[in-house]
Design an enzyme around this catalytic site. Sequence first.
Site, PDB file in Angstrom:
ATOM      1  N   ASP A   9       0.759  -1.106   0.097  1.00  0.00           N
ATOM      2  CA  ASP A   9      -0.246   0.281   0.060  1.00  0.00           C
ATOM      3  C   ASP A   9       1.105   0.871  -0.312  1.00  0.00           C
ATOM      4  O   ASP A   9       1.813   0.764   0.899  1.00  0.00           O
ATOM      5  CB  ASP A   9      -0.716  -0.118   1.056  1.00  0.00           C
ATOM      6  CG  ASP A   9      -2.021   0.869   1.021  1.00  0.00           C
ATOM      7  OD1 ASP A   9      -2.598   1.389   1.935  1.00  0.00           O
ATOM      8  OD2 ASP A   9      -1.341   2.198   1.362  1.00  0.00           O
ATOM      9  N   ILE A  10       0.619   2.015  -0.995  1.00  0.00           N
ATOM     10  CA  ILE A  10       1.372   3.185  -1.074  1.00  0.00           C
ATOM     11  C   ILE A  10       1.929   4.516   0.054  1.00  0.00           C
ATOM     12  O   ILE A  10       2.515   4.826   0.533  1.00  0.00           O
ATOM     13  CB  ILE A  10       1.550   4.054  -2.441  1.00  0.00           C
ATOM     14  CG1 ILE A  10       2.796   4.614  -2.666  1.00  0.00           C
ATOM     15  CG2 ILE A  10       0.499   4.785  -2.038  1.00  0.00           C
ATOM     16  CD1 ILE A  10       2.535   5.278  -4.213  1.00  0.00           C
ATOM     17  N   ASP A  33      -5.592   7.601  -4.472  1.00  0.00           N
ATOM     18  CA  ASP A  33      -6.019   9.106  -4.469  1.00  0.00           C
ATOM     19  C   ASP A  33      -6.949   9.493  -2.837  1.00  0.00           C
ATOM     20  O   ASP A  33      -6.371  10.157  -2.117  1.00  0.00           O
ATOM     21  CB  ASP A  33      -7.218   9.843  -5.333  1.00  0.00           C
ATOM     22  CG  ASP A  33      -7.297  11.444  -5.391  1.00  0.00           C
ATOM     23  OD1 ASP A  33      -7.735  12.034  -5.976  1.00  0.00           O
ATOM     24  OD2 ASP A  33      -6.361  11.576  -3.757  1.00  0.00           O
ATOM     25  N   TYR A 120      -9.188   4.756 -14.268  1.00  0.00           N
ATOM     26  CA  TYR A 120      -8.910   5.690 -16.237  1.00  0.00           C
ATOM     27  C   TYR A 120      -7.780   4.031 -16.489  1.00  0.00           C
ATOM     28  O   TYR A 120      -8.472   4.673 -18.200  1.00  0.00           O
ATOM     29  CB  TYR A 120      -7.171   6.077 -15.814  1.00  0.00           C
ATOM     30  CG  TYR A 120      -8.150   7.800 -14.999  1.00  0.00           C
ATOM     31  CD1 TYR A 120      -8.934   7.730 -15.051  1.00  0.00           C
ATOM     32  CD2 TYR A 120      -6.986   8.853 -15.134  1.00  0.00           C
ATOM     33  CE1 TYR A 120      -9.415   9.165 -14.127  1.00  0.00           C
ATOM     34  CE2 TYR A 120      -7.243   9.753 -14.064  1.00  0.00           C
ATOM     35  CZ  TYR A 120      -8.712  10.589 -13.615  1.00  0.00           C
ATOM     36  OH  TYR A 120      -9.261  11.460 -13.837  1.00  0.00           O
TER      37      TYR A 120
HETATM   38  N1  APR Z   1      -0.900   1.329  -3.016  1.00  0.00           N
HETATM   39  C1  APR Z   1      -0.582   1.229  -4.578  1.00  0.00           C
HETATM   40  N2  APR Z   1      -1.354   1.277  -5.392  1.00  0.00           N
HETATM   41  C2  APR Z   1      -2.811   1.642  -5.284  1.00  0.00           C
HETATM   42  C3  APR Z   1      -3.794   1.643  -3.847  1.00  0.00           C
HETATM   43  C4  APR Z   1      -2.657   2.193  -2.940  1.00  0.00           C
HETATM   44  N3  APR Z   1      -3.219   2.209  -1.810  1.00  0.00           N
HETATM   45  N4  APR Z   1      -4.778   2.016  -4.192  1.00  0.00           N
HETATM   46  C5  APR Z   1      -5.169   1.682  -5.400  1.00  0.00           C
HETATM   47  N5  APR Z   1      -4.065   1.042  -5.845  1.00  0.00           N
HETATM   48  C6  APR Z   1      -3.676   0.875  -7.416  1.00  0.00           C
HETATM   49  C7  APR Z   1      -5.045   0.495  -8.444  1.00  0.00           C
HETATM   50  O1  APR Z   1      -4.817  -0.859  -7.849  1.00  0.00           O
HETATM   51  C8  APR Z   1      -4.271   1.110  -9.921  1.00  0.00           C
HETATM   52  O2  APR Z   1      -3.752  -0.012  -9.742  1.00  0.00           O
HETATM   53  O3  APR Z   1      -3.066   2.211  -8.253  1.00  0.00           O
HETATM   54  C9  APR Z   1      -3.370   1.726  -9.888  1.00  0.00           C
HETATM   55  C10 APR Z   1      -4.395   3.422 -10.039  1.00  0.00           C
HETATM   56  O4  APR Z   1      -5.401   3.637  -9.322  1.00  0.00           O
HETATM   57  P1  APR Z   1      -6.435   4.630  -9.424  1.00  0.00           P
HETATM   58  O5  APR Z   1      -6.073   5.333  -8.690  1.00  0.00           O
HETATM   59  O6  APR Z   1      -7.686   4.184  -9.993  1.00  0.00           O
HETATM   60  O7  APR Z   1      -5.996   5.852 -10.500  1.00  0.00           O
HETATM   61  P2  APR Z   1      -5.822   5.856 -12.212  1.00  0.00           P
HETATM   62  O8  APR Z   1      -6.540   4.648 -12.202  1.00  0.00           O
HETATM   63  O9  APR Z   1      -4.961   6.783 -11.990  1.00  0.00           O
HETATM   64  O10 APR Z   1      -7.432   6.803 -11.594  1.00  0.00           O
HETATM   65  C11 APR Z   1      -7.323   8.451 -11.365  1.00  0.00           C
HETATM   66  O11 APR Z   1      -9.569   7.546  -9.372  1.00  0.00           O
HETATM   67  O12 APR Z   1      -9.401   7.840  -7.711  1.00  0.00           O
HETATM   68  C12 APR Z   1      -9.404   8.748  -8.956  1.00  0.00           C
HETATM   69  O13 APR Z   1      -9.549  10.358  -7.858  1.00  0.00           O
HETATM   70  C13 APR Z   1      -8.570   9.657  -9.218  1.00  0.00           C
HETATM   71  O14 APR Z   1     -10.666  10.189 -10.492  1.00  0.00           O
HETATM   72  C14 APR Z   1      -8.960   9.642  -9.959  1.00  0.00           C
HETATM   73  C15 APR Z   1      -8.784   8.429 -10.785  1.00  0.00           C
END
Ligand code: APR
Length: 345
Positions: A9-10, A33, A120
């Site tokens: 988890d980042i 996010d 996305y």
């Molecule tokens: N730690 C690490 N990676 C994570 C975590 C976490 N806690 N939570 C999710 N991920 C991974 C997901 O599995 C995915 O591979 O992060 C990657 C990006 O996923 P998203 O968070 O959905 O981001 P993105 O695809 O860029 O979409 C952005 O999603 O959360 C909303 O506000 C954000 O509207 C924006 C959109």
Amino acid sequence: MPIKIVRNDITKIECDAIVNAANSSLLGGGGVDGAIHRAAGKGLLLECMKLGGCKVGQANLTKAYKLPSRFVIHIVGPKWKGGQNGERELLESCYHESLRIAADNNCESIAFPLISSGVYGYPKDQALKIAVDTITSFLIDHDMLVYIVVFDKSAFQISEKLFSDITSYIDDKYVDTHFIFNRSRRDEYGESTVLAETQILSDDFETCELQAPQCPTMGVPKAASLADMVNQIDESFSQMLLRKIDEKGMTDAECYKKANVDRKLFSKIRGDAYYRPSKTTAIAFAIALELSLEDTKDMLMKAGFALSHSNKFDIIIEYFIINENYNIFEINEALFAFDQSLLGV
Ligand code: APR
């Protein structure tokens, strides 16, 4: 090792900056996010509100508040629309812009999620390849420890064919090991023939010490004196590494970057003729130098290691070397798919 791919988890990663896959409002959302805003606390949102949003590919830096890092770099990734709308270039610029702003703020380490690969919709394996390639090219001229934080295994979509090829290769090798062991047990208690080799097997087998062939004419060689033996010391791991770099016409930097080993560690190895690297570092150099299986085993032995058929990691490495596939990224995809530790990355 400048790039580390980790499953975590980042918000738990302790480093100078973590990157948030945000949306253009910068006011939080779901996925990573949401996780970052929850872990950082209200202060992050208040600071983001002052930024007035941002465009795709544009990086914004804020403090990290309750997160175990100094900064959060907010970046908006491209939405996947099939791959024909400049998504790749936009995603590359997300990594590049984040790295640039981290370097401008003297960050020595940074952690990325797989930007755009969640909500996305960017295919995770392509998103990971773009991340690794863009970060690798940035690290040619910069020293920074970069974590790519993979949240779920689907990021590594190893091809079915490669997965089944490796699975059968592992089974063959493992079966061979078992077969030799069983044959030797029967020989020990059955026929008189014995194998002329010592077979070290996995933990659930005791070491099977077999008799050398009884050969009356072959007397046991007279043991040289300790001093003689010490003076006959072989070429060391470091000496072989530097010799192979020269033979391959590579520069030191080309080799350690390809092996994904940082400059500091390489200069330690270069400066100490009897330096003992870790097994994964030794293998990473063998892959970077594109050594044959025989040379790889020789170089590993000089570091005090062997490729053993009683563990999957070694068999997978052997599979790639025998097939002359030295792409460290594909090797890591396979290692990740088989739940093994990764090379360098
Ligand atoms: N730690 C690490 N990676 C994570 C975590 C976490 N806690 N939570 C999710 N991920 C991974 C997901 O599995 C995915 O591979 O992060 C990657 C990006 O996923 P998203 O968070 O959905 O981001 P993105 O695809 O860029 O979409 C952005 O999603 O959360 C909303 O506000 C954000 O509207 C924006 C959109």
